[in-house]
Design a protein around this motif. Sequence first.
Motif, PDB file in Angstrom:
ATOM      1  N   ALA A  56      13.714  -6.232 -40.608  1.00 55.36           N
ATOM      2  CA  ALA A  56      14.279  -5.934 -39.296  1.00 55.36           C
ATOM      3  C   ALA A  56      15.791  -5.801 -39.382  1.00 55.36           C
ATOM      4  CB  ALA A  56      13.900  -7.035 -38.314  1.00 55.36           C
ATOM      5  N   GLY A  57      16.338  -4.990 -38.508  1.00 57.17           N
ATOM      6  CA  GLY A  57      17.780  -4.803 -38.475  1.00 57.17           C
ATOM      7  C   GLY A  57      18.169  -3.370 -38.764  1.00 57.17           C
ATOM      8  N   ARG A  58      19.448  -3.050 -38.555  1.00 55.01           N
ATOM      9  CA  ARG A  58      19.946  -1.709 -38.829  1.00 55.01           C
ATOM     10  C   ARG A  58      20.237  -1.549 -40.315  1.00 55.01           C
ATOM     11  NH1 ARG A  58      24.828  -1.112 -37.010  1.00 55.01           N
ATOM     12  NH2 ARG A  58      25.120  -3.328 -36.650  1.00 55.01           N
ATOM     13  N   ALA A  95      26.311  -6.962 -43.851  1.00 61.82           N
ATOM     14  CA  ALA A  95      24.934  -6.658 -44.226  1.00 61.82           C
ATOM     15  C   ALA A  95      24.517  -7.371 -45.506  1.00 61.82           C
ATOM     16  CB  ALA A  95      24.764  -5.152 -44.410  1.00 61.82           C
ATOM     17  N   ILE A 158      20.786  -4.215 -45.057  1.00 63.38           N
ATOM     18  CA  ILE A 158      20.341  -4.478 -43.691  1.00 63.38           C
ATOM     19  C   ILE A 158      21.370  -5.344 -42.970  1.00 63.38           C
ATOM     20  CG2 ILE A 158      18.597  -5.604 -42.261  1.00 63.38           C
ATOM     21  CD1 ILE A 158      17.551  -3.100 -43.468  1.00 63.38           C
ATOM     22  N   PRO A 160      22.179  -7.810 -39.868  1.00 64.55           N
ATOM     23  CA  PRO A 160      21.449  -8.662 -38.920  1.00 64.55           C
ATOM     24  C   PRO A 160      21.607  -8.167 -37.482  1.00 64.55           C
ATOM     25  CG  PRO A 160      22.797  -9.985 -40.418  1.00 64.55           C
ATOM     26  CD  PRO A 160      23.187  -8.553 -40.629  1.00 64.55           C
ATOM     27  N   ASP A 161      20.578  -8.373 -36.679  1.00 64.21           N
ATOM     28  CA  ASP A 161      20.645  -8.005 -35.270  1.00 64.21           C
ATOM     29  C   ASP A 161      21.823  -8.699 -34.583  1.00 64.21           C
ATOM     30  OD1 ASP A 161      18.421  -6.369 -35.405  1.00 64.21           O
ATOM     31  OD2 ASP A 161      17.017  -7.980 -34.880  1.00 64.21           O
ATOM     32  N   GLY A 162      22.503  -7.968 -33.713  1.00 64.08           N
ATOM     33  CA  GLY A 162      23.602  -8.541 -32.939  1.00 64.08           C
ATOM     34  C   GLY A 162      24.950  -8.491 -33.615  1.00 64.08           C
ATOM     35  N   ASP A 164      27.935  -6.181 -35.259  1.00 63.55           N
ATOM     36  CA  ASP A 164      28.468  -4.819 -35.315  1.00 63.55           C
ATOM     37  C   ASP A 164      29.953  -4.896 -35.632  1.00 63.55           C
ATOM     38  OD1 ASP A 164      28.875  -2.111 -35.129  1.00 63.55           O
ATOM     39  OD2 ASP A 164      28.938  -2.072 -32.938  1.00 63.55           O
TER      40      ASP A 164
END
Length: 346
Positions: A56-58, A95, A158, A160-162, A164
């Motif tokens: 999961a994640g960008r 990341a 990757i 992590p969510d949140g 940026d």
Amino acid sequence: MKAYQRKLDIKNGCVDLSHGSGGRAMAQLISGLFHEAFGNEWLARGNDQSAFDVGAGRMVMTTDGYVVSPLFFPGGNIGSLAVHGTVNDIAMAGAKPLYLSASFIIEEGFRFADLKTIAESMGEAARTAGVHIITGDTKVVERGKADGLFISTSAVGIVPDGLDLSAENARVGDHVLISGTLGDHGVAIMSKRQNLAFETEIVSDSAALNDLVAEMVEAGGAGIRLMRDPTRGGLAATLNEIAQQSRLGFHLVEEEIPVKPGVAAACELLGLDPLHVANEGKLVAIVAPDVAGAVLAAMRRHPLGRDAADIGEAVADDHHFVQMATSFGGGRIVDWLSGEQLPRIC
């Protein structure tokens, strides 16, 4: 019956044009040298590409090229440098780096022994960083068409969510943190290139920073505005780039900027400014004031951040200058070389 395949003469042999022709010699080079150094389940399949799962994640991706001279220097070589630099580009997004590709352009006549050493250092650097080199390419060019060896890399990771991280997140009052001493890598390269010897050997700081970054993210979270690795052009070029992108200025305190005495002496001898010299195992982070102390403490607990320092702050500045100040909090601005009361772009 399986055809006999002679082993590479690592000790005395050299790369020739047949090793880039796509035939048996090339297969022998790849399997007998690169697979031995990088060995993993993806390379073992022998495909022209590698498929992999992601969490999961960008996703983030980077690519880079390495043409360093000399190929071997105190503290590393072009192989370990290629892995460290590529991993660090991914890590600067906060990341987790996962997979790398590596492409080699080799000059005819390059010694197998040197190529083996470089490949093994790449494999060791990748394993230490927790990443895998899962695909690659090899080309051989005629003598005189390359400076021994060029390496091109790409990597994915990757975020992590949140999280940026971007220069546009920087705000007035943010702190500028540096993970350690400046100029080690650039001076190590230049001293080797110029055959200079110093009382204490200056060693490159080349290292993968992803583990340090993970500790920083855990401590500071979204309070970390952005991170960069000050490679070519050093800290000065990096902060000027951030200043232009963020539309802010930066005030730095000279006394807080860590430089090893040997590096400072070498820079003086060579007519260099440590702020403009390349680093390959350091990062600069712009962080919110309320998390600066926690992030700095986390950095200093890590082996690659034990010399970390808080060296300045972001300020409102329509000209986006990077300047030396006598203290934090809007102190008198001075030209850090001459002492004249003039603005200076590092």
